[in-house]
Design an enzyme around this catalytic site. Structure first.
Site, short mmCIF file in Angstrom:
data_model
loop_
_atom_site.label_atom_id
_atom_site.label_comp_id
_atom_site.label_asym_id
_atom_site.label_seq_id
_atom_site.Cartn_x
_atom_site.Cartn_y
_atom_site.Cartn_z
N ASP A 41 0.81 -1.09 0.06
CA ASP A 41 -0.13 -0.02 0.09
C ASP A 41 0.84 1.24 -0.07
O ASP A 41 0.56 2.12 -0.98
CB ASP A 41 -1.05 0.02 1.22
N ASP A 173 -7.47 0.26 5.07
CA ASP A 173 -8.60 -0.14 6.07
C ASP A 173 -9.96 0.62 5.89
O ASP A 173 -10.86 0.03 5.76
CB ASP A 173 -8.05 -0.22 7.34
MG MG Z 1 -6.74 -0.57 13.61
#
Ligand code: MG
Ligand code: ADP
Length: 390
Positions: A41, A173
């Site tokens: 990433d 995320d």
């Molecule tokens: Mg976390």
């Protein structure tokens, strides 16, 4: 996911805690697991996360008067947000103070609210409960009159974690949690944020995420080190190949022609990133084509690379990965996440699942004297509004 009746019951608990009043809205955001593509990433590469079928629920109601009152049933803790003083306090609610602060930068002054958090997602287990609680809160800003695009929600959530709470993390995320779609993995290019839903066409398999239960002591320092090493590798490769913006823009062929000039350590770090990036795209093709066998193979190669070249695995991660692979019906297994603790994700044929869950915990205990926790999932829903009740 929780049952409808478990959610309904929380509306009553909300009113017991905060009193009766206006409409209460309900929102959900899942946790996530990365199927393949680790440490790509921040090198501008590809990742392939999915939402797991566990997450954070939020009941929210706007109020007239500050402060905002928050309660987490997971922690059985209350907190407050003083709208006049949006500073970190060092507790669990900082994630939400950050979201509230950056949301109001997008939408102007927001009204106060009461919020009740609960859910079935384990905290601090590498399933990104932090992104889940940030994104569910960002989505719930809708109920305060602040409707953001999912891309803006991701930014707000990411800033809350990085700038407000002060935990350096990539963007994956929050992206996974906000954009996930049931039955799909999210193929995300971390250089330009282009993304595509990839159908999980491997119906006869599930994913099992095993948490090694180890604290991630070394994680932060080693993460910083790896980032610096990647920067150095990029500089050295750019000097030979011409300027590149990130390691993921170096092809395998170019890397192999230029690696001789790099110190061994930097060559190994770069090799992981460049080959892992290619594996992610291959894995996406396998998912779409329903080729579980090749996908499993790619997951195993990924683990070996993280272990031997990138050196972010641990004895416990290696043990759980190896034990998993030795079980009947397991097609592939790899550590997932930044490493130095955290989880292993395994691709398990449905017919082998019961046996896998029966045997693996004991074998892992024998190898490490640690207890692992297991979550079985297929790709679940992304963040969304659930329903209203009065
Ligand atoms: Mg976390
Ligand atoms: P992970 O994201 O892997 O679960 P983190 O340490 O990044 O682990 O984030 C966990 C932290 O996020 C918790 O310690 C807590 O401060 C906060 N958090 C996440 N979910 C909740 C929740 N449902 N209630 C209260 N705090 C939460």
């Amino acid at each position: 996911m929780l049952e409808e009746s478990q959610i309904s019951q929380k509306f009553l608990l909300f009113e017991e805690r905060f009193g009766r009043g206006e409409v209460i809205d309900a929102y959900y955001a899942p946790g996530r697991v990365n199927l393949i593509g680790d440490h790509t990433d921040y090198n501008g590469g590809m990742v392939l996360p999915l939402a797991i079928e566990k997450g954070t629920y939020l009941l929210i109601r706007r109020t007239e008067l500050p402060p905002c009152r928050l309660y987490s049933a997971n922690l059985d803790l209350e907190a407050r947000i003083l709208t006049s003083e949006l500073e970190p306090k060092g507790d669990w609610a900082d994630y939400l103070r950050g979201v509230y602060k950056y949301s109001s930068e997008n939408c102007g002054t927001l009204p106060p609210f009461d919020a009740y958090y609960f859910g079935d997602l384990p905290l601090e287990s590498g399933l990104s409960s932090s992104a889940s609680i940030e994104v569910v809160t960002a989505r719930a800003m809708n109920s305060l009159g602040c409707a953001m695009s999912p891309a803006d929600e991701v930014k707000v959530a990411w800033r809350a974690e990085n700038e407000f709470v002060g935990i350096p993390c990539g963007i994956m995320d929050q992206y996974a949690v906000a954009f996930a779609e049931k039955g799909h993995c999210l193929l995300l290019n971390c250089e330009n944020m282009e993304h595509r839903q990839v159908p999980f066409n491997i119906r006869d398999c599930v994913l099992v995420v095993g948490n090694t239960g180890m604290p991630r002591n070394l994680a932060e320092t080693e993460y910083r080190k790896r980032r610096l090493e990647c920067g150095e590798a990029l500089e050295a490769l750019s000097a030979r190949l011409g300027p590149r913006t990130c390691l993921s823009n170096v092809s395998v062929k170019e890397f192999e022609s230029a690696r001789w000039g790099l110190p061994d350590l930097l060559a190994r770090r770069a090799e992981h990133v460049i080959y892992e990036n290619v594996r992610v795209e291959e894995a996406a093709r396998c998912l779409q084509a329903g080729d579980a066998r090749t996908l499993g193979h790619l997951m195993n190669r990924s683990h070996e690379s993280l272990r031997d070249l990138y050196e972010v695995s641990t004895h416990e991660l290696d043990a759980l990965q190896r034990i998993s692979l030795e079980q009947q019906g397991v097609l592939g297994s790899r550590m997932t996440g930044a490493g130095f603790g955290g989880c292993v994700v395994s691709l398990v044929a449905r017919e082998g699942l019961e046996r896998y869950l029966r045997r693996t915990p004991g074998l892992y205990w024998q190898a490490t004297h640690e207890e692992a926790e297991f979550t079985v999932t297929t790709p679940g829903d992304g963040a969304r509004r659930l329903r209203e009740a009065t």
